[in-house]
Write an enzyme that holds these catalytic residues in place. Sequence first.
Site, PDB file in Angstrom:
ATOM      1  N   ASP A  35      30.893  48.844  48.127  1.00 41.47           N
ATOM      2  CA  ASP A  35      31.258  50.215  48.460  1.00 41.47           C
ATOM      3  C   ASP A  35      29.992  51.026  48.722  1.00 41.47           C
ATOM      4  O   ASP A  35      28.889  50.533  48.555  1.00 41.47           O
ATOM      5  CB  ASP A  35      32.110  50.839  47.345  1.00 41.47           C
ATOM      6  CG  ASP A  35      31.371  50.935  46.018  1.00 41.47           C
ATOM      7  OD1 ASP A  35      30.143  50.773  46.002  1.00 41.47           O
ATOM      8  OD2 ASP A  35      32.033  51.171  44.996  1.00 41.47           O
ATOM      9  N   SER A  36      30.172  52.258  49.138  1.00 35.94           N
ATOM     10  CA  SER A  36      29.011  53.049  49.575  1.00 35.94           C
ATOM     11  C   SER A  36      28.352  53.826  48.446  1.00 35.94           C
ATOM     12  O   SER A  36      27.251  54.345  48.620  1.00 35.94           O
ATOM     13  CB  SER A  36      29.453  54.044  50.654  1.00 35.94           C
ATOM     14  OG  SER A  36      30.285  55.045  50.087  1.00 35.94           O
ATOM     15  N   GLY A  42      29.983  56.452  47.317  1.00 35.95           N
ATOM     16  CA  GLY A  42      30.604  57.768  47.477  1.00 35.95           C
ATOM     17  C   GLY A  42      31.566  58.120  46.361  1.00 35.95           C
ATOM     18  O   GLY A  42      31.579  59.257  45.869  1.00 35.95           O
ATOM     19  N   PHE A  43      32.376  57.148  45.928  1.00 36.89           N
ATOM     20  CA  PHE A  43      33.358  57.456  44.890  1.00 36.89           C
ATOM     21  C   PHE A  43      32.672  57.728  43.553  1.00 36.89           C
ATOM     22  O   PHE A  43      33.082  58.604  42.796  1.00 36.89           O
ATOM     23  CB  PHE A  43      34.363  56.317  44.729  1.00 36.89           C
ATOM     24  CG  PHE A  43      35.374  56.579  43.650  1.00 36.89           C
ATOM     25  CD1 PHE A  43      36.435  57.445  43.874  1.00 36.89           C
ATOM     26  CD2 PHE A  43      35.254  55.991  42.401  1.00 36.89           C
ATOM     27  CE1 PHE A  43      37.363  57.720  42.874  1.00 36.89           C
ATOM     28  CE2 PHE A  43      36.175  56.261  41.395  1.00 36.89           C
ATOM     29  CZ  PHE A  43      37.234  57.120  41.633  1.00 36.89           C
ATOM     30  N   ASP A  89      30.659  58.351  52.385  1.00 36.06           N
ATOM     31  CA  ASP A  89      31.605  59.431  52.636  1.00 36.06           C
ATOM     32  C   ASP A  89      31.647  60.383  51.459  1.00 36.06           C
ATOM     33  O   ASP A  89      31.150  60.081  50.380  1.00 36.06           O
ATOM     34  CB  ASP A  89      33.012  58.865  52.889  1.00 36.06           C
ATOM     35  CG  ASP A  89      33.595  58.191  51.647  1.00 36.06           C
ATOM     36  OD1 ASP A  89      32.824  57.557  50.900  1.00 36.06           O
ATOM     37  OD2 ASP A  89      34.805  58.301  51.415  1.00 36.06           O
ATOM     38  N   GLN A 103      39.349  60.120  55.653  1.00 40.53           N
ATOM     39  CA  GLN A 103      39.665  61.079  54.606  1.00 40.53           C
ATOM     40  C   GLN A 103      40.739  62.053  55.115  1.00 40.53           C
ATOM     41  O   GLN A 103      41.435  61.745  56.062  1.00 40.53           O
ATOM     42  CB  GLN A 103      38.390  61.800  54.154  1.00 40.53           C
ATOM     43  CG  GLN A 103      37.400  60.923  53.397  1.00 40.53           C
ATOM     44  CD  GLN A 103      37.891  60.522  52.007  1.00 40.53           C
ATOM     45  OE1 GLN A 103      38.893  61.043  51.495  1.00 40.53           O
ATOM     46  NE2 GLN A 103      37.176  59.586  51.383  1.00 40.53           N
ATOM     47  N   GLY A 162      40.242  58.540  49.485  1.00 41.99           N
ATOM     48  CA  GLY A 162      40.842  59.749  48.949  1.00 41.99           C
ATOM     49  C   GLY A 162      42.224  59.578  48.378  1.00 41.99           C
ATOM     50  O   GLY A 162      42.942  60.569  48.177  1.00 41.99           O
ATOM     51  N   ASP A 199      41.349  46.834  46.358  1.00 43.82           N
ATOM     52  CA  ASP A 199      40.466  46.537  45.238  1.00 43.82           C
ATOM     53  C   ASP A 199      40.784  47.497  44.116  1.00 43.82           C
ATOM     54  O   ASP A 199      41.266  48.611  44.352  1.00 43.82           O
ATOM     55  CB  ASP A 199      38.989  46.692  45.630  1.00 43.82           C
ATOM     56  CG  ASP A 199      38.546  48.144  45.546  1.00 43.82           C
ATOM     57  OD1 ASP A 199      37.971  48.520  44.511  1.00 43.82           O
ATOM     58  OD2 ASP A 199      38.794  48.913  46.504  1.00 43.82           O
ATOM     59  N   CYS A 243      54.042  31.255  34.948  1.00 43.04           N
ATOM     60  CA  CYS A 243      52.677  31.192  35.477  1.00 43.04           C
ATOM     61  C   CYS A 243      52.077  29.830  35.182  1.00 43.04           C
ATOM     62  O   CYS A 243      52.222  29.303  34.076  1.00 43.04           O
ATOM     63  CB  CYS A 243      51.821  32.291  34.840  1.00 43.04           C
ATOM     64  SG  CYS A 243      50.100  32.296  35.385  1.00 43.04           S
ATOM     65  N   CYS A 293      48.714  29.196  35.550  1.00 41.41           N
ATOM     66  CA  CYS A 293      47.260  29.307  35.432  1.00 41.41           C
ATOM     67  C   CYS A 293      46.769  28.532  34.217  1.00 41.41           C
ATOM     68  O   CYS A 293      47.535  28.148  33.333  1.00 41.41           O
ATOM     69  CB  CYS A 293      46.831  30.772  35.354  1.00 41.41           C
ATOM     70  SG  CYS A 293      47.038  31.565  33.739  1.00 41.41           S
ATOM     71  N   CYS A 350      47.836  30.028  30.799  1.00 36.22           N
ATOM     72  CA  CYS A 350      49.243  29.830  30.423  1.00 36.22           C
ATOM     73  C   CYS A 350      49.565  28.363  30.159  1.00 36.22           C
ATOM     74  O   CYS A 350      50.535  28.060  29.462  1.00 36.22           O
ATOM     75  CB  CYS A 350      50.150  30.394  31.512  1.00 36.22           C
ATOM     76  SG  CYS A 350      50.129  32.212  31.569  1.00 36.22           S
ATOM     77  N   HIS A 386      43.829  35.409  33.382  1.00 36.13           N
ATOM     78  CA  HIS A 386      45.262  35.415  33.711  1.00 36.13           C
ATOM     79  C   HIS A 386      45.617  36.559  34.663  1.00 36.13           C
ATOM     80  O   HIS A 386      46.343  36.348  35.644  1.00 36.13           O
ATOM     81  CB  HIS A 386      46.102  35.532  32.437  1.00 36.13           C
ATOM     82  CG  HIS A 386      47.547  35.819  32.714  1.00 36.13           C
ATOM     83  ND1 HIS A 386      48.441  34.839  33.093  1.00 36.13           N
ATOM     84  CD2 HIS A 386      48.240  36.996  32.712  1.00 36.13           C
ATOM     85  CE1 HIS A 386      49.633  35.389  33.300  1.00 36.13           C
ATOM     86  NE2 HIS A 386      49.531  36.697  33.070  1.00 36.13           N
TER      87      HIS A 386
END
Length: 371
Positions: A93-94, A96-97, A147, A189, A216, A266, A304, A306, A309, A335
């Site tokens: 990511d940039s 920004g968040f 941003d 945005q 946003g 994400d 499941c 995995c 499990c 999991h």
Amino acid sequence: MTFEYTLQKESTDTKARCGEFTTPHGKIETPVFMPVGTKATVKTMSPEELEEIDTQIILGNTYHLYLRPGHDLIEEAGGLHEFMNWNGPILTDSGGFQVFSLADRREISEEGVEFQSHLDGSKEFISPEKSIEIQMGLGADIIMAFDECPAHSAEKEYIKESLELTTRWAKRCQQAHTRDDQALFGIIQGGMHRDLREQSAEEITALDFPGYAIGGLSVGESKELMHEVLDYAPDLLPADKPRYLMGVGTPQDLFEGVMRGIDMFDCVFPTRIARNGAVFTSQGRITIRNATYKRQFTSLDPECDCYVCQNYTRAYIRHLIKRNEILGLRLTTYHNLYFLNDLMAKMRQAIFAEELFEFRENFYRKYGLEL
């Protein structure tokens, strides 16, 4: 290298779609969930385990890696892939968040953002050019334009000024970006206002990025408001490029985003709740530390397959979590990420088979969600 995206299937009764895009570190099938490796690690998971559960791409955080250990060091190590021993695609990511989250410790100007480090209070400055410099040093396959992410409750006039600043910053990011083995995505945005979203989409898509993110959202607004924006926002973006919804990662949010034409997601949510003892199951989310699971000698989720499990019981995992044993956090995280990766794979199958509505209905009924 040319970044290539191929749209493989569009649903006939929803806006859902399947695609494939090629990066220097492999192909990614969409829709896809990206586990977050904020500080060059997906917490508690080894890269080998991420590969074992069919993780296609992970996310790294520009802000945190800039502060520690520094992008110069990571570049010296050969880039983020070499530094953390992950051979698959990476998105950064940039920053920004993270700057947005420092609302009481930052000052935004035309040039960029001055802020106080959350680590030691030192003054730092990130401009569009600096964000790109950091991300080129990190060497991710996909990087994001810098941003401004305004609060969803901000005044409309401020959000309009903010999106126009984001457009100017996006142009500066393009000019600063010189690596042809990275795809630079633009970010849309506009808050909760359709006319502003349309303006932002028009301005950003005119710059012809190889992919686009809807920013946003998932910043405190209601689910109803988020879905209202998602009902139209993906349609504002080119059909022949990937669409990324930032910061979303509950099973319901993934379904609702996919149904509306989103390709990439994400979120720290699945790993964060895992460290607090909460896990996804086909019958709904459970908090394994609760006393009701003390004598349940069954798997977390009987449906499941995995590793967790197949080998460990609810009673044992509860014991680990209650005793603050690291293994407990590792097992719940493993999991939860497997669950979401498997869910996305099943969504892709359902889209190809034109059965997404039925699949969502069955999942929601068992999970305890309302349609």
